[in-house]
Write a protein that holds these residues in place. Structure first.
Motif, PDB file in Angstrom:
ATOM      1  N   ASP A 119       0.884  -1.165   0.000  1.00 19.47           N
ATOM      2  CA  ASP A 119       0.000   0.000   0.000  1.00 19.47           C
ATOM      3  C   ASP A 119       0.919   1.211   0.000  1.00 19.47           C
ATOM      4  O   ASP A 119       1.606   1.471   0.982  1.00 19.47           O
ATOM      5  N   ASN A 124      -4.080  12.303  -1.779  1.00 15.85           N
ATOM      6  CA  ASN A 124      -5.474  12.646  -1.524  1.00 15.85           C
ATOM      7  C   ASN A 124      -6.047  13.420  -2.701  1.00 15.85           C
ATOM      8  O   ASN A 124      -5.384  14.278  -3.280  1.00 15.85           O
ATOM      9  N   GLU A 258     -10.234   5.062  -0.718  1.00 20.07           N
ATOM     10  CA  GLU A 258     -10.926   4.935   0.575  1.00 20.07           C
ATOM     11  C   GLU A 258     -12.431   4.722   0.396  1.00 20.07           C
ATOM     12  O   GLU A 258     -13.040   3.905   1.081  1.00 20.07           O
ATOM     13  N   THR A 334       4.337   4.815   4.528  1.00 17.24           N
ATOM     14  CA  THR A 334       3.911   6.198   4.814  1.00 17.24           C
ATOM     15  C   THR A 334       4.961   6.918   5.649  1.00 17.24           C
ATOM     16  O   THR A 334       5.911   6.332   6.162  1.00 17.24           O
TER      17      THR A 334
HETATM   18  N1  ARG Z   1      -3.807   9.174   2.149  1.00 18.99           N
HETATM   19  C1  ARG Z   1      -2.981   9.010   3.302  1.00 18.99           C
HETATM   20  C2  ARG Z   1      -2.114  10.259   3.474  1.00 18.99           C
HETATM   21  O1  ARG Z   1      -1.925  11.018   2.538  1.00 18.99           O
HETATM   22  C3  ARG Z   1      -2.068   7.815   3.244  1.00 18.99           C
HETATM   23  C4  ARG Z   1      -2.762   6.477   3.197  1.00 18.99           C
HETATM   24  C5  ARG Z   1      -1.850   5.345   3.538  1.00 18.99           C
HETATM   25  N2  ARG Z   1      -2.477   4.071   3.472  1.00 18.99           N
HETATM   26  C6  ARG Z   1      -3.373   3.589   4.339  1.00 18.99           C
HETATM   27  N3  ARG Z   1      -3.913   2.429   4.107  1.00 18.99           N
HETATM   28  N4  ARG Z   1      -3.658   4.233   5.446  1.00 18.99           N
HETATM   29  O2  ARG Z   1      -1.612  10.471   4.555  1.00 18.99           O
END
Ligand code: ARG
Length: 570
Positions: A119, A124, A258, A334
């Protein structure tokens, strides 16, 4: 089998034959100082305790045993009980031949392939990808390549953030602004602006805040117009992300954003409550932990107004990946600031029954500016990723044109894509990912040092020699390793598989970077000390040409694993 694994497995056999209760390893390491030998083990010190014997005595036993092996030129004991091994040049040459014929270049194939979901990237919607996203994207892509190189089944999933309260404000802003035209090129900028303006207006005016909330509720309840708008925002954002992914040579098997998990969020919370994993608290649902580390950090999985959260989606995602992908390992790439979230998430998932899984949070530090603060533009806004990529390419083109005035602007631009993006990606991976690193254009684009241009240059050198020799090369039955520099290079090439193993196991690409840097340096040394095209005999020349080819193969494969393309000349 590499020289290293050869010794390691012999040591493991020795442990077994002697019935020693020793687990773990590896027990064999490359010698820091090659004057003592190629490899060293400390197993005699470890075994000495169990056998109640002086470690030097055990070391002597090992030395006597291994001294009989034909492929070892020297086995010596040192210090309190280290054993140093030196291979014969013939043994190195024979292994090198096997390496040349191995399509995996010494990377051991996992005896049982695991299914690993990675992942990564996960930007976003309606927001520009900024400098922070480069790390997740680059590291994730590399981890996918490293694991696939070992024969694992990798599933790349982009968990895009496409749901949340911000859409109420964006939709409101969009409608109030008279529904401006959006194109792939301007959309994200426009959406950011709409959001910012609407947000400010909402803060100032409670009636507007309420209007934004109502737009959100309409979206959540499936209102046709708002759903269509949201879909449009998503599509336009995705198109902009895809431009970046193409430039970064990054690929996904799935983009399950999401919102994909929305249908299951309620069910997940209800199940956690029914199983007593989550507790109800004024309408909210909360998971409390006993683990000392998490005792003070309950995990909110439903807000008191009934809304689901990032945490809820991530729980539903785990269940989906388990059921649909039958994943053995789930890897998340992340920023380090999400460490607590993932600890809470994994602890909850384990209690929920997903305990047979390996969960890995592969986190990274920040990119700092010269002032040692997180990298920003002059006016303090985050740097847009596409501007960063543009600058990498234009700087690389400028350097190229300075170095080689004869190449056309067009050619330079093409090569600069590989060099500029490669330099950026390399700088992002060359250090232990847990550390912050200072962003420095001049350093990452330098042709000297631990940089992509330096490695690309070494690769290009191998290609240019082979071109001069005129391919295809004559067949080779045996490598001739006469000079110390060619033996050093040969042993380095033989260690490629080991380093890939370590990097994949630790999810740390910097091991590969360090290795390639050393390999390139040894290649240059070899090239300075050992005449290739003017070697004293035809057979020696052929052997050296094959070394050049193999060094090129290893450099290219290593760069590929780091997501970096190569050039045939530069
Ligand atoms: N969209 C999130 C961000 O920009 C990161 C997502 C990471 N993956 C997850 N399954 N939580 O911080």
């Amino acid at each position: 089998m590499s020289l290293h694994t050869h010794l390691e497995s012999a040591i493991q056999d020795w442990i077994k034959t002697n019935g020693l209760a020793i687990s773990g390893g590896p027990w064999v390491k490359a010698c820091q100082d090659e004057r003592f030998g190629h490899f060293q083990t400390n197993i005699a010190m470890v075994a000495g305790k169990g056998l109640k014997k002086n470690p030097r005595e055990v070391a002597q036993q090992l030395a006597d045993l291994f001294g009989k092996r034909e492929n070892l030129a020297k086995v010596e004991i040192a210090g309190p009980g280290f054993v140093n091994f030196t291979f014969t040049a013939e043994a190195v040459a024979a292994s090198l031949l096997a390496l040349r014929d191995d399509p995996h270049l010494g990377v051991a194939q996992a005896p049982t392939a695991k299914k690993v979901v990675i992942d990564f990237s996960a930007p976003n919607v309606a927001k520009e990808m900024h400098v922070g996203h480069i790390r997740s994207t680059v590291l994730g892509e590399t981890l996918a390549r490293l694991l696939a190189a070992q024969g694992h089944r990798v599933i790349r999933d982009n968990h895009i953030g496409d749901w949340g309260t911000q859409f109420g404000k964006i939709i409101l802003g969009y409608k109030q602004a008279g529904k401006p035209a959006l194109t792939v090129d301007n959309a994200i900028g426009e959406m950011e602006r709409l959001y910012k303006d609407a947000h400010k207006a909402c803060e100032a005016d409670p009636a507007l805040m309420e209007a934004a909330r109502l737009e959100l509720v309409k979206l959540q309840n499936g209102d046709e117009e708002n759903v269509a708008l949201w879909k449009k925002f998503r599509e336009l954002s995705q198109a902009a992300f895809d431009q970046i992914y193409e430039r970064l040579d990054t690929h996904f098997d799935h983009t399950l954003a999401e919102s994909f998990y929305n249908p299951w969020l309620n069910e997940v919370v209800e199940e956690l409550l029914a199983k007593g994993i989550a507790k109800e608290d004024k309408g909210a649902a909360v998971v409390y932990f006993d683990e000392p580390e998490l005792k003070d950090h309950p995990f909110l999985v439903r807000k008191s107004d009934g809304a689901a959260l990032y945490s809820t989606t991530d729980l539903a995602t785990i269940r989906y990946r388990e059921q649909e992908f039958a994943a053995d390992t789930l890897v998340y790439v992340t920023d380090g600031r999400q460490q607590l979230h993932f600890k809470q998430l994994f602890a909850t998932a384990r209690r929920w029954g997903y305990d047979r899984q390996d969960f890995e949070h592969v986190w990274f530090g920040a990119i700092m500016g010269a002032d040692n603060k997180p990298l920003k533009t002059r006016d303090g806004t985050p740097i847009k990723l596409r501007n960063l990529l543009d600058e990498a390419e234009s700087r690389a083109a400028k350097i190229l044109r300075e170095k080689r005035s004869e190449i056309s602007e067009q050619q330079a631009a093409l090569m600069a894509k590989v060099i500029g993006i490669g330099a950026l990606k390399y700088a992002d991976q060359a250090q232990n990912r847990n550390l912050d690193y200072v962003f420095d254009w001049d350093r990452m684009l330098a042709f000297d040092g631990n940089t992509a241009p330096y490695l690309l240059n070494a690769y290009v050198r191998t290609r240019s020699i082979l071109r001069k020799a005129g391919s295809p090369l004559a067949p080779l039955a045996k490598f001739e390793l006469q000079e110390p520099t060619e033996q050093d290079l040969a042993r380095k090439l033989l260690a490629f598989g080991d380093i890939v193993q370590v990097a994949a196991q630790e999810y740390r690409p910097h091991h590969v970077c360090g290795y390639l840097f050393e390999t390139a340096a040894l290649f240059h040394r070899f090239f300075e000390h050992c005449p290739v095209l003017k070697a004293e005999s035809e057979s020696l020349k052929n052997s050296r040409l094959h070394i050049c080819q193999l060094a090129g193969d290893v450099l290219k494969r290593g760069l590929y694993l780091l997501g970096i393309q190569t050039l045939e000349e530069m």
